[in-house]
Design an enzyme around this catalytic site. Structure first.
Site, mmCIF file in Angstrom:
data_model
loop_
_atom_site.group_PDB
_atom_site.id
_atom_site.type_symbol
_atom_site.label_atom_id
_atom_site.label_comp_id
_atom_site.label_asym_id
_atom_site.label_seq_id
_atom_site.Cartn_x
_atom_site.Cartn_y
_atom_site.Cartn_z
ATOM 1 N N GLU A 103 0.827 -1.208 0.000
ATOM 2 C CA GLU A 103 0.000 0.000 0.000
ATOM 3 C C GLU A 103 0.861 1.258 0.000
ATOM 4 O O GLU A 103 0.638 2.195 -0.752
ATOM 5 C CB GLU A 103 -0.902 0.031 1.244
ATOM 6 C CG GLU A 103 -1.816 -1.160 1.384
ATOM 7 C CD GLU A 103 -1.196 -2.267 2.240
ATOM 8 O OE1 GLU A 103 -0.064 -2.710 1.929
ATOM 9 O OE2 GLU A 103 -1.847 -2.691 3.204
ATOM 10 N N CYS B 216 0.265 1.816 7.381
ATOM 11 C CA CYS B 216 -0.342 2.179 6.095
ATOM 12 C C CYS B 216 -1.628 2.966 6.300
ATOM 13 O O CYS B 216 -1.919 3.897 5.546
ATOM 14 C CB CYS B 216 -0.593 0.929 5.255
ATOM 15 S SG CYS B 216 0.931 0.205 4.603
HETATM 16 ZN ZN ZN Z 1 1.306 -1.655 5.817
#
Ligand code: ZN
Length: 141
Positions: free
Chosen positions: A61, A99
């Site tokens: 990500e 993330c």
């Molecule tokens: Zn991550």
């Protein structure tokens, strides 16, 4: 919540799955792919990249986000994430906490969509605010 068509959802999942083959995973056999949809309907891709020193590891990500941001894109609609062993889709794969925090930097938590799929072809779609409620973001500074 922004509506993402079923066709675009399928395209993002397929693109994320395609990215699993590029995962650099010599230490833990778990490949993750991501496909990030910008506000102007471009798709940026990412895979997880492991490192022998461990802490330099980066998730799929963040790879996708940083590729996009490094090319001037800072508005996003959605991201699809898939992960699993053998470079195939396994169970649902939601983003890690780091993330999620990166996503809050660029995305409206109430409208940015996270899509993940499992090996049965089931799809889960949630907003960023569902994954990271009461977040700390740019509006807090
Ligand atoms: Zn991550």
């Amino acid at each position: 919540m922004i509506e993402i068509s079923s066709e675009m959802t399928a395209k993002l999942i397929a693109t994320a799955h395609e990215m699993q083959k590029y995962s650099y995973i010599p230490y833990v056999e778990f490949a993750v792919g991501a496909a990030l949809l910008t506000a102007d309907d471009e798709i940026y891709t990412g895979c997880n990249i492991q490192n022998a020193a461990l802490s330099p590891n980066i998730c799929a990500e963040r790879t996708a986000f940083f590729k996009a941001v490094s090319e001037g894109k800072t508005k996003f609609k959605a991201i699809a994430i898939v992960g699993g062993p053998d470079r195939e889709i396994g169970d649902f794969c939601f983003p890690c906490g780091v993330c999620r925090q990166v996503m809050v930097e660029y995305c409206d938590p109430d409208s940015f969509i996270i899509i993940t799929a499992n090996d049965k072809g089931e799809v889960k779609t949630v907003t960023l605010s569902e994954l990271l409620p009461y977040s700390f973001g740019p509006e807090n500074l």
